[in-house]
Scaffold this active site. Structure first.
Site, PDB file in Angstrom:
ATOM      1  N   ILE A 208       0.864  -1.187   0.000  1.00 18.03           N
ATOM      2  CA  ILE A 208       0.000   0.000   0.000  1.00 18.03           C
ATOM      3  C   ILE A 208       0.897   1.233   0.000  1.00 18.03           C
ATOM      4  CG2 ILE A 208      -1.771   1.304   1.260  1.00 18.03           C
ATOM      5  CD1 ILE A 208      -2.816  -1.337   0.140  1.00 18.03           C
ATOM      6  N   HIS A 209       0.755   2.068  -1.041  1.00 22.75           N
ATOM      7  CA  HIS A 209       1.619   3.247  -1.093  1.00 22.75           C
ATOM      8  C   HIS A 209       1.000   4.461  -1.789  1.00 22.75           C
ATOM      9  CE1 HIS A 209       2.259   1.879  -5.224  1.00 22.75           C
ATOM     10  NE2 HIS A 209       2.686   3.101  -5.487  1.00 22.75           N
ATOM     11  N   ARG A 210      -0.115   4.284  -2.519  1.00 26.89           N
ATOM     12  CA  ARG A 210      -0.665   5.405  -3.289  1.00 26.89           C
ATOM     13  C   ARG A 210      -1.193   6.501  -2.380  1.00 26.89           C
ATOM     14  NH1 ARG A 210      -1.151   5.228  -8.710  1.00 26.89           N
ATOM     15  NH2 ARG A 210      -0.638   3.239  -9.670  1.00 26.89           N
ATOM     16  N   ARG A 243       6.404   6.396   2.594  1.00 27.44           N
ATOM     17  CA  ARG A 243       5.241   7.277   2.745  1.00 27.44           C
ATOM     18  C   ARG A 243       4.198   6.649   3.660  1.00 27.44           C
ATOM     19  NH1 ARG A 243       2.847   7.264  -2.275  1.00 27.44           N
ATOM     20  NH2 ARG A 243       4.159   8.961  -3.055  1.00 27.44           N
ATOM     21  N   ASP A 281      -2.253  -1.661  -4.059  1.00 26.90           N
ATOM     22  CA  ASP A 281      -2.719  -0.509  -4.824  1.00 26.90           C
ATOM     23  C   ASP A 281      -1.692  -0.143  -5.899  1.00 26.90           C
ATOM     24  OD1 ASP A 281      -0.721   0.679  -3.336  1.00 26.90           O
ATOM     25  OD2 ASP A 281      -2.036   2.066  -2.268  1.00 26.90           O
TER      26      ASP A 281
END
Length: 361
Positions: A208-210, A243, A281
């Site tokens: 998950i990074h978006r 992030r 994602d």
């Protein structure tokens, strides 16, 4: 000898670019100069990365990162222009949809240098995504559009590209070539399955990074609640993007799933090969899951790789906990065979042949 300059800015682009670089060296019809913009700083992209991955080291490293979109793209264009004036290439190759892609294409166009866009025609139909803007503009100014799928080809036709003086070809997805090549190496190089004491086909790989997920507490919390629920019966392994790590701390979200440091490509391939399923994602990981015969839960509201959803290899869930869990349970009992050829064969060779024609070697 004729010359091309390849603009790369992120690890996935280097992996894809390596496929074409090997073919260029093998045929020796023209010279390739690689430029690394430095867009995505990656601790795993050391000198060892290039050696182990058998990737040519960039001749130029522009080291441009950590900036807002406008500043980053502008600085890249300035530095790329210097490189292009010095090298005087016959064509510039760009991959995908990053700021590096756009900067390379815009600079080449203003200098009347031919542009090859690999992964052309992909659309999320979400203009709030910077990547969507990058890919649309790059497609419009390119000279050769290398499409990975039927849907990407269809997108260009709907947008009227047939009436433009642009060469459009469906070659397939070059990442498929990369996964096939590196899969053999990853078995030799990676020890991650043993290190994490994972059982084959008994864990979920998640990424998950978006920004649309990480920058919203509601979204990030919902996704991690779903992963927590799944983790009760099937361990969830998540390589933690910087992030995401920052936002988990900022929003005070605690998690009992297994969070690990960012990993190299060989480790990622071995996790893909041995996992039960993928929840992500990421765009690229959706396809890599398919190449490794794994179903994918897409924690986004859209995907550029629609054929995965159309053929029941993946499901789009957004960030909602209930939908993620439902999709996970659905695929747990799926008997769907991974017997369809969605992304072509010998893709790199096909792209190489088209580039050779473009620059008239």
């Amino acid at each position: 000898m004729k010359k091309i300059v390849t603009i790369l800015g992120a690890r996935p682009q280097f992996v894809k670019g390596a496929v074409l670089s090997r073919i260029i060296v093998e045929h020796n019809d023209f010279q390739e100069i690689i430029v690394h913009t430095g867009q995505h700083y990656d601790v795993n992209m050391s000198a060892v990365f290039f050696d182990e991955m058998k990737i040519p080291k960039p001749k130029y490293n522009l080291n441009i990162n950590g900036l807002n979109h406008g500043a980053m793209t502008g600085q890249m264009m300035e530095k790329i222009e210097e490189v292009l004036y010095k090298e005087q290439p016959d064509a510039v190759i760009v991959y995908g949809d990053t700021n590096s892609t756009l900067a390379g294409a815009l600079t080449a166009k203003k200098m009347n240098i031919k542009i090859v866009h690999i992964e052309a025609g992909l659309r999320s139909f979400n203009m709030e995504m910077p990547e969507e803007v990058n890919r649309i503009v790059t497609d419009r100014i390119a000279d050769l559009l290398s499409c990975p799928t039927n849907s990407s080809l269809k997108n260009l036709k709907i947008e009227g590209f047939d009436s433009l003086p642009i060469k459009i070809e469906k070659h397939g997805d070059i990442m498929k070539d990369a996964v096939e090549f590196y899969s053999k190496l990853s078995e030799e190089k990676s020890t991650i399955i043993n290190r994490l004491k994972l059982a084959e086909n008994n864990f979920v790989l998640a990424t998950i990074h978006r920004q649309e997920n990480t920058d919203s507490k509601k979204s990030l919390e919902s996704i991690f609640k779903a992963l927590e629920e799944i983790n009760k019966n099937t361990p969830v392994i998540l390589p933690l993007h910087p992030r995401t790590a920052l936002k988990l701390k900022e929003f005070e979200i605690e998690s009992k799933i297994t969070l690990i440091e960012p990993i190299g490509y060989f480790d990622m391939l071995e996790l893909l090969k041995n996992c039960t399923m993928v929840i992500t994602d990421s765009g690229g990981l959706q396809k890599e899951a398919f190449f490794n015969k794994k179903h994918c839960v897409i924690a986004r509201t859209e995907t550029e790789w629609v054929e995965l959803v159309d053929n029941d290899y993946a499901l789009i869930t957004g960030f909602e906990k209930k939908k993620i869990i439902e999709a996970f349970n659905y695929f747990l009992t799926s008997t769907k065979l991974f017997d369809k050829e969605l992304y072509g064969v010998n893709v790199g060779e096909k792209i190489y042949t088209s580039i050779k024609k473009l620059i008239q070697v």
